[in-house]
Scaffold this motif. Structure first.
Motif: not given
Length: 808
Positions: A333-360
C-alpha cells in the motif's frame, strides 16, 4: 415559582444583575444569598474550556479534552445509544473541568450543503437530528450538568448570521426547522436552549414571542433557561419579555440598568423578571450540586478508546468496486495525501477542542496489519499547487498494489462564521488524483470533511471511505475499517447531490443582503430529490457493508411495523433499517416519503433478527396553518422499509383515521409545492404560501446606519472614515489569504465584516458601551467631530462611574 422566598430577599438591582454574564463564560453570582456563578463551555464534540484569559471571547486554546467525532459524523452511526454514551463521557469531562453548562448539541437543519457549520449539525432530517440530540442530552445531563441545545431557530447559514432575516412559512418552520428542537425539549428534557443570532420572519429569535412563548413555553411546556448566543442580544427588554433569561457575555452592567429602568418606569412588570430569575436559579442550583461531591479526573485512555469506537461506527463506505476493501493481506500500500500525515479530525470555530491524544495514520500502520511501502503528501494542504509533490506521489504510486489516497477539505474551508464558496474538493487535490490514476488505477479514496462534496472524479477511484471528522481517534478507526478489523456500518445522514446546482435552495442561499427566503419550503434534502425525481450521487441513508442483508416478512398494524433482516453474507455486521412514510392522498402537499423511525441491529453471518419500529406521534402528523395545530389527514399511507431513502426493500399500506381538519391550501395556487418541483419557486407563489408579502431583501441605502446594520454596510456610509475602514477590512482579508493566513482572514470576516454595530458593545465586555456606540455611529454617518467628541465624553463618564464603584 420554586425559589420565591429567595427571590423575595433580592433587591431589584440584584435580580437584574443575574440576567447577564459576570464575564465571557460565567453567570453572575450573589455571595450574600449563596448564589454562585456557573461556568459555560463550548462543546458539541468535546469540552472547550479556555485555559487562559477567560475574559476574552473564544480565541484561546482550551484545556486538553477528548475530541470526539463531530455531530455530522456521529449522525452517520444512526445509533442513539451511542450518542447517549458520547453524552455521558462529555458530561464526565465537563465535571472534571468544573463546567456547569455544555453548549451543545447543535440541531439546525442542513438546508444547504455550503453552510459553514454543517459539520456541527446532525442531519438534513429533523427526526434523525432530534433523536440523536435527545440521546446526547440525556447522556450529558445524566452526569448532573446541563446541555444547551442550539441554535434556536432557523439558523441555517453563517453569512450575515447576526443580522439576516429568515423568511419561512409556518408549516415548514414547524415540520422541518423546529421538530428536532421539539424532540430535544420533550424527549431529551434539555435544561437550557441557546437562541440564535438571526431574525425569524422579522423579529430577532430571542425576542420572538411566537417562537419563545407560543411554541417553546406554551406548546412544548419548556421550563428551562434560554441563553442568548454570545453577543446575540438586540433589545434586552424585548428579550426579557419573551422569556430570554440570560444574556451572554457580560455587558458590564449596562443592560442590567436597562432592566431596572424598564421596571421602575412600568414598561415591564417585576413579575416577568422574577419568573426569569426563578428559571435561571433552577439551572444554577441543579448544576452546582455535582460539585459538592469529591471530584475525580477522567480516564484519558478510556475516553480515547470510546472516541475510537464512535468513529468506527460512524465511518461510511460509499464505493467498493470489485471488493477492493477490506485490503487483502500482503498487499503493498502507498499512502498519499497530506491528511494522512496531519489528520483532519474536527471543524473550526468555537467548537475547536484541544485533544488529549491525537492519532495519525502514519503512526498506526504497524498495529493495523496493513503493509505500507511509503508516504508522500501529494498536495499542499491549503490549495497551493506543486508539480513536484504530484511527481513524487506518482513515483511512489507506481510501486504499490493499492493507493490509499487521503483527500478532503482543510480547516479554513469549514468554519464557523463563514459559508463555503462551492462543493468542490480543492483543485490541487483533484490534479493529484488525475495524475495518480494515470500510473495506478487501484485507488481507495479516504475522504476527510464534515459536509457534502461533489465527486465528478468518482469513476477514477475503486473505493471511497468517508471518515467525516472522526475526532482524535479517527485515523486509527479508518485503518481498522480498511483492514477489515471493523465492518463499516455508517450511513449518510445527508444527501450527496451530483452538482450543487441540483440543491433545492441553490437559488436562495445565502439569500439577499437583508433576508433569506426559504422558498423551497419543506423540500430540503431527500424530501426534494425523491419527490422531484432528481438523480443524486449518494442518497440519504446510504452506506455499504462488507456483508449483505436481506429484508422480509413485513407486518404493519396501527402501533408500528415488524419485519425480518437476515445477514446473507459471510461476516457479522450492523444494519440500519429505516422506516419511511408517504401519504397516498394529494389533497395536502407533502414529500414523497419522510423518515419516521430507524433501528440499528447487529447480526451475525447467516443469522436473522426480527426488528420492531413503533409509530410515534410524528408518524402521520402535519401542521395545519388554518387550525394552527398538528393534524392527521385521513388517508391511506404507504409504509416503506429501506436500506436508504431510495433503496426501499419492503412496502405495505395502512389506513389512518384523520382529525377532520379543513384543507389548508388551494392546490391551483401552489403548483410547485404540490408537484415537489420547488427548486425555482416564484416570489408570488412563495407569498401565497406565506400568506403575506415578503420583505425587501436589499439594504436600505438611504437611511443612516444603525445598531443592527453591519460593518459591511460601511461600503455606502456617508462618513469617509467608515468607507476607508470598509476597504481596509477587505484589503486585510485579501492580503491574509494571499500570504496563506486563511484562518486569520476568516476571523476578520466572521468577527468584523459581518458584525452588526451593536456587536461592538455586546462583545467587548464593557470596553465599549451603547452611548459610546452612538458616537461611533455618528462618525460612520458623516458627523466625524461630533461623533469623536461623543465617544470620548461617554468614555470618560463610564470610567468615572467604574472608578466610583471600585472606591465604594
Amino acid at each position: 415559582m420554586k425559589y420565591k422566598e429567595l427571590i423575595a430577599k433580592m433587591t431589584l438591582e440584584e435580580k437584574a444583575s443575574l440576567m447577564s454574564g459576570k464575564d465571557f463564560w460565567q453567570s453572575q453570582d450573589i455571595e450574600r444569598l449563596g448564589i454562585s456563578s456557573i461556568f459555560f463551555a463550548d462543546g458539541p464534540h468535546g469540552i472547550r474550556r479556555q485555559a487562559v484569559a477567560a475574559d476574552k471571547l473564544g480565541l484561546n486554546e482550551g484545556n486538553p479534552a477528548t475530541c470526539y467525532p463531530t455531530a455530522a459524523t456521529v449522525a452517520n452511526s444512526w445509533n442513539a445509544e451511542l450518542g447517549e454514551k458520547v453524552g455521558e463521557y462529555l458530561g464526565e469531562e465537563a465535571i472534571a473541568q468544573k463546567v456547569n453548562v455544555l453548549l451543545g448539541p447543535g440541531v439546525n437543519m442542513k438546508r444547504n450543503p455550503l453552510c459553514g457549520r454543517n459539520f456541527e449539525y446532525f442531519s438534513e432530517d429533523p427526526y434523525l437530528a432530534g433523536k440523536m440530540a435527545a440521546s446526547y442530552i440525556r447522556g450529558i445531563q445524566s452526569q448532573g450538568i446541563a446541555a444547551c441545545v442550539k441554535h434556536f431557530a432557523a439558523n441555517n447559514q453563517e453569512e450575515r448570521r447576526m443580522s439576516i432575516d429568515t423568511i419561512v412559512d409556518e408549516r415548514t418552520l414547524r415540520e422541518i426547522y423546529l421538530t428536532a428542537f421539539e424532540i430535544a425539549v420533550k424527549e431529551g428534557q434539555t435544561k437550557s436552549i441557546m437562541s440564535s443570532y438571526n431574525k425569524l420572519n422579522g423579529t430577532y429569535t430571542n425576542e420572538n414571542l411566537h417562537l419563545m412563548q407560543d411554541i417553546l413555553r406554551g406548546e412544548w411546556n419548556y421550563k428551562g433557561t434560554v441563553i442568548t448566543d454570545w453577543g446575540g442580544s438586540n433589545d434586552r427588554i424585548a428579550g426579557l419579555i419573551a422569556g430570554n433569561e440570560l444574556e451572554m457575555p457580560t455587558t458590564a452592567g449596562e443592560t442590567d440598568a436597562e432592566i431596572v429602568e424598564a421596571i421602575k418606569s412600568g414598561k415591564i412588570k417585576e413579575e416577568v423578571l422574577d419568573e426569569c430569575v426563578d428559571r435561571l436559579l433552577d439551572l444554577i442550583f441543579t448544576t452546582e450540586k455535582v460539585y459538592k461531591k469529591p471530584q475525580s479526573e477522567f480516564d484519558i485512555e478510556r475516553h480515547h478508546r470510546v472516541s475510537q469506537k464512535v468513529a468506527e461506527e460512524s465511518i461510511v463506505l460509499l464505493k467498493n468496486e470489485g471488493n477492493i476493501l477490506p485490503l487483502r493481506f500482503g498487499k503493498k500500500v502507498a499512502v498519499i495525501g497530506d491528511f494522512a500525515q496531519d489528520a483532519r479530525y474536527q471543524g473550526a470555530g468555537s467548537s475547536i477542542v484541544n485533544p488529549t491524544i491525537l492519532d495519525h495514520t502514519l503512526y498506526c500502520f504497524e498495529e493495523s496489519g496493513i503493509v505500507s511501502i511509503g508516504y508522500e503528501p501529494g498536495f499542499e494542504r491549503y490549495g497551493k499547487k506543486s508539480q513536484k509533490l504530484i511527481d513524487d506521489a506518482c513515483a511512489l504510486a507506481e510501486k504499490a498494489d493499492v493507493i490509499l489516497l487521503y483527500l478532503g477539505l482543510d480547516e479554513a474551508t469549514e468554519a464557523e462564521g463563514l459559508d463555503r464558496h462551492s462543493m468542490k474538493i480543492p483543485e490541487n487535490q483533484i490534479e493529484l488524483l488525475d495524475a495518480i490514476y494515470e500510473v495506478n488505477k487501484d485507488i481507495v479514496l479516504i475522504l476527510s470533511c464534515g459536509s457534502a462534496v461533489e465527486m465528478p472524479w468518482i469513476d477514477k477511484v475503486r473505493g471511497v471511505l468517508h471518515g467525516y471528522l472522526g475526532g482524535q481517534a479517527g485515523a486509527r478507526a479508518i485503518l481498522r475499517v480498511l483492514s477489515g478489523d471493523v465492518n463499516p456500518s455508517g450511513k449518510l445522514a445527508e444527501t450527496y447531490p451530483l452538482h450543487y446546482e441540483d440543491t433545492p435552495s441553490y437559488r436562495n442561499f445565502p439569500g439577499g443582503e437583508a433576508s433569506v427566503e426559504y422558498r423551497e419550503g419543506m423540500y430540503i434534502g431527500y424530501r426534494y430529490y425523491d419527490t422531484a425525481n432528481v438523480n443524486v450521487l449518494f442518497p440519504f441513508g446510504y452506506g455499504l457493508s462488507y456483508t449483505t442483508f436481506e429484508y422480509s416478512d413485513l407486518q404493519v398494524n396501527k402501533d408500528g411495523v415488524k419485519f425480518k433482516i437476515t445477514n446473507s453474507g459471510k461476516i457479522a455486521g450492523m444494519e440500519i433499517a429505516q422506516l419511511y412514510v408517504g401519504c397516498k392522498s394529494d389533497e395536502i402537499f407533502r414529500p414523497k416519503k419522510e423518515l419516521k423511525g430507524f433501528d440499528k441491529i447487529f447480526i451475525n453471518a447467516g443469522e436473522s433478527k426480527t426488528v420492531y419500529i413503533p409509530f410515534d406521534d410524528k408518524a402521520f402528523r402535519y401542521f395545519n396553518v388554518k387550525t394552527n395545530q398538528w393534524e392527521i389527514e385521513e388517508a391511506e399511507y404507504t409504509i416503506m422499509i429501506g436500506a436508504s431513502s431510495i433503496d426501499i426493500r419492503l412496502v405495505d399500506t395502512i389506513f389512518v383515521e384523520g382529525t377532520g381538519a379543513p384543507i389548508p391550501y388551494d392546490k391551483k395556487l401552489l403548483p410547485s409545492y404540490y408537484s415537489g418541483l420547488a427548486h425555482n419557486v416564484s416570489v408570488e407563489e412563495f407569498e401565497t404560501l406565506m400568506g403575506r408579502k415578503v420583505p425587501v431583501s436589499t439594504w436600505d441605502r438611504t437611511k443612516p446606519l444603525g445598531y443592527n446594520d453591519t460593518i459591511a454596510q460601511c461600503q455606502y456610509a456617508k462618513g469617509l472614515i467608515a468607507r476607508m475602514v470598509y476597504h481596509l477590512i477587505l484589503f486585510s482579508y485579501w492580503f491574509l489569504r494571499k500570504i496563506g493566513k486563511r484562518n486569520a482572514a476568516n476571523i476578520i470576516m466572521m468577527s468584523i465584516y459581518n458584525l452588526p454595530f451593536r456587536g461592538i458593545a455586546r462583545l467587548t465586555g464593557g470596553l465599549v458601551n451603547m452611548p459610546m456606540l452612538d458616537g461611533i455611529l455618528m462618525i460612520v454617518n458623516g458627523n466625524t467631530f461630533k461623533g469623536l467628541n461623543h465617544v470620548f465624553k461617554e468614555r470618560r463618564k463610564m470610567l468615572k462611574i467604574s472608578n466610583a464603584k471600585l472606591n465604594s
